[in-house]
Design a protein around this motif. Structure first.
Motif, PDB file in Angstrom:
ATOM      1  N   ASN A 135       0.850  -1.190   0.000  1.00  0.00           N
ATOM      2  CA  ASN A 135       0.000   0.000   0.000  1.00  0.00           C
ATOM      3  C   ASN A 135       0.886   1.240   0.000  1.00  0.00           C
ATOM      4  OD1 ASN A 135      -2.546  -1.327   0.143  1.00  0.00           O
ATOM      5  ND2 ASN A 135      -2.199  -1.714   2.322  1.00  0.00           N
ATOM      6  N   LEU A 136       0.613   2.150  -0.917  1.00  0.00           N
ATOM      7  CA  LEU A 136       1.383   3.385  -1.008  1.00  0.00           C
ATOM      8  C   LEU A 136       0.727   4.482  -0.180  1.00  0.00           C
ATOM      9  CD1 LEU A 136       2.195   3.491  -4.841  1.00  0.00           C
ATOM     10  CD2 LEU A 136       3.538   2.454  -2.996  1.00  0.00           C
ATOM     11  N   ALA A 137       1.556   5.270   0.505  1.00  0.00           N
ATOM     12  CA  ALA A 137       1.054   6.416   1.258  1.00  0.00           C
ATOM     13  C   ALA A 137       0.656   7.528   0.290  1.00  0.00           C
ATOM     14  CB  ALA A 137       2.126   6.906   2.228  1.00  0.00           C
ATOM     15  N   ASN A 138       0.032   8.572   0.823  1.00  0.00           N
ATOM     16  CA  ASN A 138      -0.312   9.717  -0.024  1.00  0.00           C
ATOM     17  C   ASN A 138       0.928  10.585  -0.251  1.00  0.00           C
ATOM     18  OD1 ASN A 138       0.040  11.318   2.295  1.00  0.00           O
ATOM     19  ND2 ASN A 138      -2.135  11.220   2.814  1.00  0.00           N
ATOM     20  N   ASN A 139       0.741  11.720  -0.866  1.00  0.00           N
ATOM     21  CA  ASN A 139       1.876  12.560  -1.265  1.00  0.00           C
ATOM     22  C   ASN A 139       2.514  13.350  -0.131  1.00  0.00           C
ATOM     23  OD1 ASN A 139       1.754  11.765  -3.932  1.00  0.00           O
ATOM     24  ND2 ASN A 139       0.411  13.440  -4.547  1.00  0.00           N
ATOM     25  N   LYS A 140       1.916  13.352   1.043  1.00  0.00           N
ATOM     26  CA  LYS A 140       2.413  14.168   2.148  1.00  0.00           C
ATOM     27  C   LYS A 140       3.709  13.594   2.715  1.00  0.00           C
ATOM     28  CE  LYS A 140       1.004  16.114   6.612  1.00  0.00           C
ATOM     29  NZ  LYS A 140      -0.077  16.157   7.642  1.00  0.00           N
ATOM     30  N   LEU A 141       4.715  14.459   2.899  1.00  0.00           N
ATOM     31  CA  LEU A 141       5.964  14.034   3.527  1.00  0.00           C
ATOM     32  C   LEU A 141       5.717  13.751   5.006  1.00  0.00           C
ATOM     33  CD1 LEU A 141       8.400  16.671   1.973  1.00  0.00           C
ATOM     34  CD2 LEU A 141       8.301  14.238   1.411  1.00  0.00           C
ATOM     35  N   ILE A 142       6.307  12.673   5.527  1.00  0.00           N
ATOM     36  CA  ILE A 142       6.111  12.388   6.947  1.00  0.00           C
ATOM     37  C   ILE A 142       7.179  13.114   7.763  1.00  0.00           C
ATOM     38  CG2 ILE A 142       5.112  10.153   6.382  1.00  0.00           C
ATOM     39  CD1 ILE A 142       7.573   8.877   7.725  1.00  0.00           C
ATOM     40  N   ALA A 143       6.916  13.271   9.049  1.00  0.00           N
ATOM     41  CA  ALA A 143       7.740  14.121   9.904  1.00  0.00           C
ATOM     42  C   ALA A 143       9.080  13.481  10.248  1.00  0.00           C
ATOM     43  CB  ALA A 143       6.982  14.437  11.189  1.00  0.00           C
ATOM     44  N   GLU A 144      10.073  14.337  10.453  1.00  0.00           N
ATOM     45  CA  GLU A 144      11.357  13.879  10.971  1.00  0.00           C
ATOM     46  C   GLU A 144      11.144  13.237  12.341  1.00  0.00           C
ATOM     47  OE1 GLU A 144      13.917  17.468   8.848  1.00  0.00           O
ATOM     48  OE2 GLU A 144      13.650  17.447  11.014  1.00  0.00           O
ATOM     49  N   GLY A 145      11.861  12.155  12.588  1.00  0.00           N
ATOM     50  CA  GLY A 145      11.705  11.420  13.835  1.00  0.00           C
ATOM     51  C   GLY A 145      10.767  10.239  13.727  1.00  0.00           C
ATOM     52  N   SER A 146      10.032  10.138  12.611  1.00  0.00           N
ATOM     53  CA  SER A 146       9.111   9.012  12.421  1.00  0.00           C
ATOM     54  C   SER A 146       9.886   7.705  12.285  1.00  0.00           C
ATOM     55  CB  SER A 146       8.251   9.233  11.176  1.00  0.00           C
ATOM     56  OG  SER A 146       7.464  10.396  11.296  1.00  0.00           O
ATOM     57  N   SER A 147       9.345   6.639  12.866  1.00  0.00           N
ATOM     58  CA  SER A 147       9.986   5.321  12.795  1.00  0.00           C
ATOM     59  C   SER A 147       9.726   4.688  11.436  1.00  0.00           C
ATOM     60  CB  SER A 147       9.442   4.407  13.896  1.00  0.00           C
ATOM     61  OG  SER A 147       9.775   4.905  15.173  1.00  0.00           O
ATOM     62  N   ILE A 148      10.799   4.171  10.828  1.00  0.00           N
ATOM     63  CA  ILE A 148      10.681   3.597   9.482  1.00  0.00           C
ATOM     64  C   ILE A 148      11.383   2.238   9.419  1.00  0.00           C
ATOM     65  CG2 ILE A 148      10.404   5.765   8.253  1.00  0.00           C
ATOM     66  CD1 ILE A 148      13.802   4.034   8.301  1.00  0.00           C
ATOM     67  N   ALA A 149      11.044   1.495   8.370  1.00  0.00           N
ATOM     68  CA  ALA A 149      11.731   0.236   8.072  1.00  0.00           C
ATOM     69  C   ALA A 149      11.985   0.180   6.577  1.00  0.00           C
ATOM     70  CB  ALA A 149      10.886  -0.959   8.509  1.00  0.00           C
ATOM     71  N   LEU A 150      13.074  -0.443   6.191  1.00  0.00           N
ATOM     72  CA  LEU A 150      13.322  -0.721   4.779  1.00  0.00           C
ATOM     73  C   LEU A 150      13.571  -2.217   4.645  1.00  0.00           C
ATOM     74  CD1 LEU A 150      16.752  -0.930   4.237  1.00  0.00           C
ATOM     75  CD2 LEU A 150      16.473   1.439   4.935  1.00  0.00           C
ATOM     76  N   ILE A 151      12.984  -2.799   3.596  1.00  0.00           N
ATOM     77  CA  ILE A 151      13.006  -4.249   3.426  1.00  0.00           C
ATOM     78  C   ILE A 151      13.515  -4.574   2.029  1.00  0.00           C
ATOM     79  CG2 ILE A 151      11.645  -6.375   3.512  1.00  0.00           C
ATOM     80  CD1 ILE A 151       9.588  -4.863   5.202  1.00  0.00           C
ATOM     81  N   GLY A 152      14.544  -5.401   1.949  1.00  0.00           N
ATOM     82  CA  GLY A 152      15.086  -5.747   0.641  1.00  0.00           C
ATOM     83  C   GLY A 152      16.225  -6.730   0.747  1.00  0.00           C
ATOM     84  N   TYR A 153      17.049  -6.741  -0.294  1.00  0.00           N
ATOM     85  CA  TYR A 153      18.171  -7.673  -0.391  1.00  0.00           C
ATOM     86  C   TYR A 153      19.468  -6.879  -0.272  1.00  0.00           C
ATOM     87  CZ  TYR A 153      14.363 -10.469  -2.213  1.00  0.00           C
ATOM     88  OH  TYR A 153      13.161 -11.110  -2.358  1.00  0.00           O
ATOM     89  N   PRO A 154      19.974  -6.681   0.952  1.00  0.00           N
ATOM     90  CA  PRO A 154      21.087  -5.751   1.184  1.00  0.00           C
ATOM     91  C   PRO A 154      22.366  -6.077   0.426  1.00  0.00           C
ATOM     92  CG  PRO A 154      20.653  -7.080   3.130  1.00  0.00           C
ATOM     93  CD  PRO A 154      19.520  -7.315   2.189  1.00  0.00           C
ATOM     94  N   ILE A 155      22.741  -7.342   0.382  1.00  0.00           N
ATOM     95  CA  ILE A 155      23.963  -7.739  -0.331  1.00  0.00           C
ATOM     96  C   ILE A 155      23.547  -8.881  -1.247  1.00  0.00           C
ATOM     97  CG2 ILE A 155      26.409  -8.303  -0.093  1.00  0.00           C
ATOM     98  CD1 ILE A 155      26.118  -7.608   2.892  1.00  0.00           C
ATOM     99  N   THR A 156      22.861  -8.529  -2.331  1.00  0.00           N
ATOM    100  CA  THR A 156      22.102  -9.494  -3.124  1.00  0.00           C
ATOM    101  C   THR A 156      22.886 -10.726  -3.529  1.00  0.00           C
ATOM    102  OG1 THR A 156      22.634  -8.116  -5.033  1.00  0.00           O
ATOM    103  CG2 THR A 156      20.460  -7.844  -4.062  1.00  0.00           C
TER     104      THR A 156
END
Length: 247
Positions: A121-142
């Motif tokens: 699900n994609l968020a809307n166009n609004k930038l989220i605030a500094e300090g917000s908790s985030i995660a990134l998911i992928g293949y770091p060293i593919t």
């Protein structure tokens, strides 16, 4: 006084538990949509060289990644082609890329494949605030870890212009020059990312929605140092540029 201190500690404990619980759900929801991007060469060994991460959106046939992940010139004499790999571990399926839509200025690409995959699900166009908790998911060293998506967490540490000076004039290609002339805001993250994370979704842990696309890592000295001595500074393209490309 002790009662107030106890209440504060209890609140912090409950908040920490809530964030962890949210993250567990976010990972479970997002991982099925994560794919690897590779270059297929039927004459090479191995036949597929992994070059980055992507994720499925829209009807499940659209794969988002970075422009720089799919911008290399392919060897047509050897029938090289970009492919999308879905699945996990050894249970992998290869999908041919039918078409590609790109935005080189904002380092985004949308690949079309023939089969539907689970989507985010994609968020809307609004930038989220500094300090917000985030995660990134992928293949770091593919090429090393294979198709086992890994999750890294952190916060939005800053909203910063992309116009970061190059080391020297030789580093200024046409895309870099356009970005210097028309700078735009990026998310700066304190999460550790690696080269294979290019194209990974940046997720707001609170909502579970994708707010950006990871596109680069700050390198302290050499490319090799990205693996042995990561800077813990990464960047992501805000999602509103992707919404524009998907139209």
């Amino acid at each position: 006084m002790l009662k107030i201190l106890y209440s504060a500690l209890l609140f912090l404990g409950l908040f920490s538990f809530s964030v962890k619980a949210d993250l567990v759900q976010v990972i479970s929801d997002i991982k099925p949509a994560i794919v690897a991007i590779g270059i297929h060469n039927p004459l090479a060994a191995p036949r597929i060289r992994l070059v980055g991460t992507g994720f499925a959106v829209a009807d499940g046939r659209k794969i988002v990644t970075n422009y720089h992940v799919v911008s290399a010139l392919l060897n047509t004499e050897r029938n090289e082609s970009y492919v999308v790999l879905s699945g996990n571990g050894s249970d992998i399926k290869m999908h041919s890329v039918l078409s590609t839509k790109t935005d080189s200025t904002h380092d985004l690409a949308v690949l079309s494949i023939g089969e539907k995959l689970p989507t985010v699900n994609l968020a809307n166009n609004k930038l989220i605030a500094e300090g917000s908790s985030i995660a990134l998911i992928g293949y770091p060293i593919t090429a090393v870890l294979g198709l086992y998506p890994a999750t890294h967490t952190g916060i939005i540490s800053a909203l910063t212009p992309i116009a970061i000076p190059a080391d020297n004039s030789n580093s200024l290609n046409s895309r870099a020059l356009r970005q210097l002339q028309q700078p735009f805001l990026l998310y700066q993250l304190d999460a550790t990312a690696y080269p294979g994370n290019s194209g990974s979704p940046l997720v707001d842990i609170k909502t579970g929605k994708v707010i950006g696309v990871v596109n680069k890592v700050f390198v302290k000295s050499t490319r090799e140092a990205v693996l042995s001595d990561p800077s813990n500074i990464s960047y992501a393209i805000p999602i509103h540029f992707l919404h524009t490309l998907l139209k």
